[in-house]
Design a protein around this motif. Structure first.
Motif, PDB file in Angstrom:
ATOM      1  N   PHE A  92      27.393  16.738 -26.887  1.00 28.40           N
ATOM      2  CA  PHE A  92      27.881  17.830 -26.044  1.00 28.40           C
ATOM      3  C   PHE A  92      27.258  17.803 -24.651  1.00 28.40           C
ATOM      4  O   PHE A  92      27.879  18.237 -23.678  1.00 28.40           O
ATOM      5  N   LEU A  93      26.072  17.275 -24.535  1.00 28.33           N
ATOM      6  CA  LEU A  93      25.472  17.075 -23.218  1.00 28.33           C
ATOM      7  C   LEU A  93      26.311  16.069 -22.419  1.00 28.33           C
ATOM      8  O   LEU A  93      26.579  16.276 -21.237  1.00 28.33           O
ATOM      9  N   ALA A  94      26.749  15.001 -23.086  1.00 23.96           N
ATOM     10  CA  ALA A  94      27.593  13.997 -22.429  1.00 23.96           C
ATOM     11  C   ALA A  94      28.937  14.603 -22.005  1.00 23.96           C
ATOM     12  O   ALA A  94      29.444  14.293 -20.916  1.00 23.96           O
ATOM     13  N   THR A  95      29.514  15.476 -22.831  1.00 20.08           N
ATOM     14  CA  THR A  95      30.782  16.101 -22.443  1.00 20.08           C
ATOM     15  C   THR A  95      30.585  17.033 -21.247  1.00 20.08           C
ATOM     16  O   THR A  95      31.470  17.147 -20.398  1.00 20.08           O
ATOM     17  N   LEU A  96      29.433  17.672 -21.180  1.00 20.77           N
ATOM     18  CA  LEU A  96      29.135  18.530 -20.024  1.00 20.77           C
ATOM     19  C   LEU A  96      29.025  17.694 -18.756  1.00 20.77           C
ATOM     20  O   LEU A  96      29.557  18.057 -17.703  1.00 20.77           O
ATOM     21  N   ILE A  97      28.357  16.561 -18.846  1.00 20.08           N
ATOM     22  CA  ILE A  97      28.231  15.659 -17.694  1.00 20.08           C
ATOM     23  C   ILE A  97      29.612  15.174 -17.259  1.00 20.08           C
ATOM     24  O   ILE A  97      29.932  15.146 -16.066  1.00 20.08           O
ATOM     25  N   ALA A  98      30.450  14.807 -18.225  1.00 19.76           N
ATOM     26  CA  ALA A  98      31.807  14.356 -17.900  1.00 19.76           C
ATOM     27  C   ALA A  98      32.597  15.468 -17.215  1.00 19.76           C
ATOM     28  O   ALA A  98      33.368  15.201 -16.279  1.00 19.76           O
ATOM     29  N   SER A  99      32.404  16.703 -17.640  1.00 24.73           N
ATOM     30  CA  SER A  99      33.098  17.832 -17.019  1.00 24.73           C
ATOM     31  C   SER A  99      32.647  18.037 -15.579  1.00 24.73           C
ATOM     32  O   SER A  99      33.468  18.329 -14.697  1.00 24.73           O
ATOM     33  N   ILE A 100      31.364  17.907 -15.323  1.00 25.74           N
ATOM     34  CA  ILE A 100      30.843  18.049 -13.957  1.00 25.74           C
ATOM     35  C   ILE A 100      31.442  16.974 -13.055  1.00 25.74           C
ATOM     36  O   ILE A 100      31.901  17.253 -11.942  1.00 25.74           O
ATOM     37  N   ILE A 101      31.465  15.738 -13.543  1.00 23.47           N
ATOM     38  CA  ILE A 101      32.045  14.643 -12.763  1.00 23.47           C
ATOM     39  C   ILE A 101      33.536  14.893 -12.526  1.00 23.47           C
ATOM     40  O   ILE A 101      34.052  14.687 -11.432  1.00 23.47           O
ATOM     41  N   GLY A 102      34.215  15.378 -13.558  1.00 17.56           N
ATOM     42  CA  GLY A 102      35.642  15.683 -13.415  1.00 17.56           C
ATOM     43  C   GLY A 102      35.893  16.738 -12.355  1.00 17.56           C
ATOM     44  O   GLY A 102      36.833  16.616 -11.553  1.00 17.56           O
ATOM     45  N   LEU A 103      35.087  17.782 -12.327  1.00 14.91           N
ATOM     46  CA  LEU A 103      35.241  18.816 -11.295  1.00 14.91           C
ATOM     47  C   LEU A 103      35.056  18.239  -9.894  1.00 14.91           C
ATOM     48  O   LEU A 103      35.749  18.639  -8.959  1.00 14.91           O
ATOM     49  N   LYS A 104      34.133  17.330  -9.761  1.00 13.33           N
ATOM     50  CA  LYS A 104      33.910  16.701  -8.444  1.00 13.33           C
ATOM     51  C   LYS A 104      35.155  15.954  -8.005  1.00 13.33           C
ATOM     52  O   LYS A 104      35.582  16.040  -6.852  1.00 13.33           O
ATOM     53  N   PHE A 105      35.788  15.231  -8.941  1.00 14.03           N
ATOM     54  CA  PHE A 105      36.959  14.429  -8.571  1.00 14.03           C
ATOM     55  C   PHE A 105      38.204  15.250  -8.284  1.00 14.03           C
ATOM     56  O   PHE A 105      39.042  14.828  -7.485  1.00 14.03           O
ATOM     57  N   VAL A 106      38.349  16.399  -8.900  1.00 17.87           N
ATOM     58  CA  VAL A 106      39.564  17.180  -8.676  1.00 17.87           C
ATOM     59  C   VAL A 106      39.406  18.227  -7.572  1.00 17.87           C
ATOM     60  O   VAL A 106      40.358  18.906  -7.240  1.00 17.87           O
ATOM     61  N   SER A 107      38.203  18.349  -7.011  1.00 17.06           N
ATOM     62  CA  SER A 107      37.973  19.319  -5.934  1.00 17.06           C
ATOM     63  C   SER A 107      38.211  18.676  -4.583  1.00 17.06           C
ATOM     64  O   SER A 107      37.917  17.511  -4.377  1.00 17.06           O
ATOM     65  N   HIS A 108      38.752  19.458  -3.677  1.00 17.87           N
ATOM     66  CA  HIS A 108      39.051  18.943  -2.342  1.00 17.87           C
ATOM     67  C   HIS A 108      37.970  19.344  -1.380  1.00 17.87           C
ATOM     68  O   HIS A 108      37.504  20.383  -1.292  1.00 17.87           O
TER      69      HIS A 108
END
Length: 108
Positions: A92-108
């Motif tokens: 679940f720590l890895a999924t949290l990290i993936a979510s943070i990275i995902g937010l970075k990529f979809v933010s303008h």
């Protein structure tokens, strides 16, 4: 630049959470010093979060800030406070990290 400030703010969130953990373990003046560290880290973290939200969406900035703080605090807990590091916790720590990275990529 504001993404860097946001990550640094998250690291200071790790600092204030860790200081709380150490303050709980100590008494007397040592506890007061840890609480002082808590307030310093808290102040720096909030100021940097505020600066980052000047150009980043508040929802994204807050999610990333808390995510960096959560990941860092879990890692400090595992390595410093000897908390457990079983499969599910790391998963679940890895999924949290993936979510943070995902937010970075979809933010303008």
């Amino acid at each position: 630049m504001n993404w860097i400030l946001l990550v640094i703010a998250g690291l200071f969130e790790v600092g204030f959470a860790s200081c709380l953990g150490k303050a709980k373990e100590t008494t007397g003046m040592a506890s007061n010093y840890w609480m002082g560290g808590f307030f310093v880290c808290l102040t720096i973290s909030m100021v940097l979060l505020y600066k980052a939200t000047q150009t980043l969406p508040i929802g994204t900035a807050y999610a990333v800030w808390t995510g960096v703080g959560a990941v860092g605090t879990v890692l400090v807990g595992i390595f410093v406070f000897k908390e457990p590091s079983d499969f599910w916790r790391l998963f679940f720590l890895a999924t949290l990290i993936a979510s943070i990275i995902g937010l970075k990529f979809v933010s303008h």
